[in-house]
Design an enzyme around this catalytic site. Sequence first.
Site, PDB file in Angstrom:
ATOM      1  CG  HIS A 242     -17.621  23.496 -15.613  1.00  0.00           C
ATOM      2  ND1 HIS A 242     -17.564  23.401 -16.857  1.00  0.00           N
ATOM      3  CD2 HIS A 242     -16.706  24.230 -15.138  1.00  0.00           C
ATOM      4  CE1 HIS A 242     -16.444  24.251 -17.430  1.00  0.00           C
ATOM      5  NE2 HIS A 242     -15.972  24.790 -16.351  1.00  0.00           N
TER       6      HIS A 242
ATOM      7  CE1 TYR B  76     -13.095  29.907 -20.634  1.00  0.00           C
ATOM      8  CE2 TYR B  76     -14.772  29.238 -22.020  1.00  0.00           C
ATOM      9  CZ  TYR B  76     -13.960  28.929 -21.061  1.00  0.00           C
ATOM     10  OH  TYR B  76     -13.389  27.616 -20.734  1.00  0.00           O
TER      11      TYR B  76
ATOM     12  CG  HIS C 113      -9.087  23.037 -13.632  1.00  0.00           C
ATOM     13  ND1 HIS C 113      -9.375  24.220 -12.860  1.00  0.00           N
ATOM     14  CD2 HIS C 113      -9.383  23.565 -15.226  1.00  0.00           C
ATOM     15  CE1 HIS C 113      -9.433  25.230 -13.763  1.00  0.00           C
ATOM     16  NE2 HIS C 113      -9.391  24.768 -15.005  1.00  0.00           N
TER      17      HIS C 113
ATOM     18  CG  ASP D 205     -14.796  24.237 -20.398  1.00  0.00           C
ATOM     19  OD1 ASP D 205     -14.022  24.762 -19.618  1.00  0.00           O
ATOM     20  OD2 ASP D 205     -15.115  23.060 -20.282  1.00  0.00           O
TER      21      ASP D 205
END
Length: 581
Positions: free
Chosen positions: A364, A228, A374, A198
């Site tokens: 991931h 991103y 999440h 990330d």
Amino acid sequence: MQNSKLWMITLIILLVATKMAVAQSPIPTTLEGPFEPATRRFDPSLRRGSNDLPMDHPRLKKNVTLNFPEQIALAISSPTSMWVSWVTGDAQIGKNVTPLDPSKVGSEVLYGKESGKYESVKKGVSVVYSQLYPFEGLLNYTSGIIHHVRIDGLKPGTKYYYKCGDSSIPAMSEEHAFETLPMPGQSTYPHRIAVVGDLGLTSNTSSTIDHLIQNDPSMILMVGDLTYANQYRTTGGKGASCFSCAFPDAPIRETYQPRWDGWGRFMEPLTSRVPMMVIEGNHEIEPQVSSITFKSYLTRFAVPSEESGSKSNFYYSFDAGGVHFIMLGAYVDYNATGAQYAWLKDDLHRLNRTVTPWLVAAWHPPWYNSYSSHYQEFECMRQEMEALLYQYGVDIVFSGHVHAYERMNRVYNYTLDRCGPVYITVGDGGNIEQVDVDFADDPGKCPSAGDNTPEFGGVCHLNFSSGPAKGNFCWNKQPEWSAFRESSFGHGILEVVNSTYALWTWHRNQDTYKEDSHGDQIYIVRQPELCSPSVKPSVAPSVAPSVPSLSAALHSLVLSLSLPLLGMFSLLSSSKSFQNG
């Protein structure tokens, strides 16, 4: 005389070891676990995030002209071969774009064992891709020419010098160098394996990568969500804080593809000399017209899918010394009836643990996660695949997705199990979405069962049927399988010592300039004699022992003293290699 010299060297080592024993406490090992859950709360003096770097930032700007290579990156193909990738030409963004012709520029790598002397030449393939949004106000994109060349016949553990480009124009890169990894074997391992997820392109990203470079890795494991580009605040060349407000007629959100080019330039000083192995995350989906997804990810990165028997770049495996890595795709079919599962089962069945004792998996989104963000999002994937990975004795699992750090006790099916993998979340690379600070067990922070719906696959949220959280969706305290968690940006380094011990260190960005600093450190210890499929315990320990065994303590002390000594010799070797390079 020879005996006298040997005696002196032994004395020096003993003196150094004695000093270290006094100066530092032993590094813990998993033999002492399971550990009582521990949390280091977010430090309010720190920023939760930082802004994206602008496209004209010196680390993102294009610094080559015409068809000279840029965004050079390496990836492992096999123990004796390496992928070299790069980009030439100018990408285009606008309402009307015309793709470049890949056949106009060659894909060529010159390489050899001596600087300036290139004994071998390999040629490869080139391709372009487009990201199309034919809607009012949105801009289309077409890439530069992306080149992939596989160079083979390499000698393991050897330094190679190379140039890439097209010698007929001529348009060749400057000379770069890399060192191949050791051959698979019980006593040969990569120097250091960096693990990060990330990442994005913020000021925090810069801190992460600068710190990672200081730690001198021999390979990088990138566990998804790279650029991103789909979150970049400049859309269509103008600021759009509310996309749906600015573009109400666009059914899908435009991704700002030039961020991929900026990211490739940002990473090149590292990836042109150290192989980077990637797996896709949800930010790589990037939907465009005709339901096309993952176009940039699939086109830009060379991975050893074919070499590992996979028919998809979404999942593959590779060896790095005595470590076998399995990279799994969470955003393609992971069901037991699907192609990925069949490939995984075959890959595990063919694995020879006497040659590659360590088995490391990465994907991931984490299966075990105590943050609100999440939480239980990929429970379906866990239910499909966990038993297979447990059966074959996976040692460590790395994931990202949650923008924080968490290390688990050995766990299987939400139960403490000395033969389960050590799951580690490192989704704290530094992206624009900021660090996660809320835990699902905090009062009022448990998500509802309707939250955390995955971009791919079904929803399999469950209430716990036994243990401290029986009958509940969330725990009311930090779960027993969560050993340590902290909300900070950073990265990890895995140093495999031998077929039994590996040192895991998590480095926080705020500790960048402190000598030998870290946020978390532990020796992960394999116990194959206890955890082969035929001797795995039927009942797992459910509570942490109050006092570690003498054997575990001795193991910890010996390793904590010996590894720094090995590190000193390694550092001297690295320094010499750097000076020669």
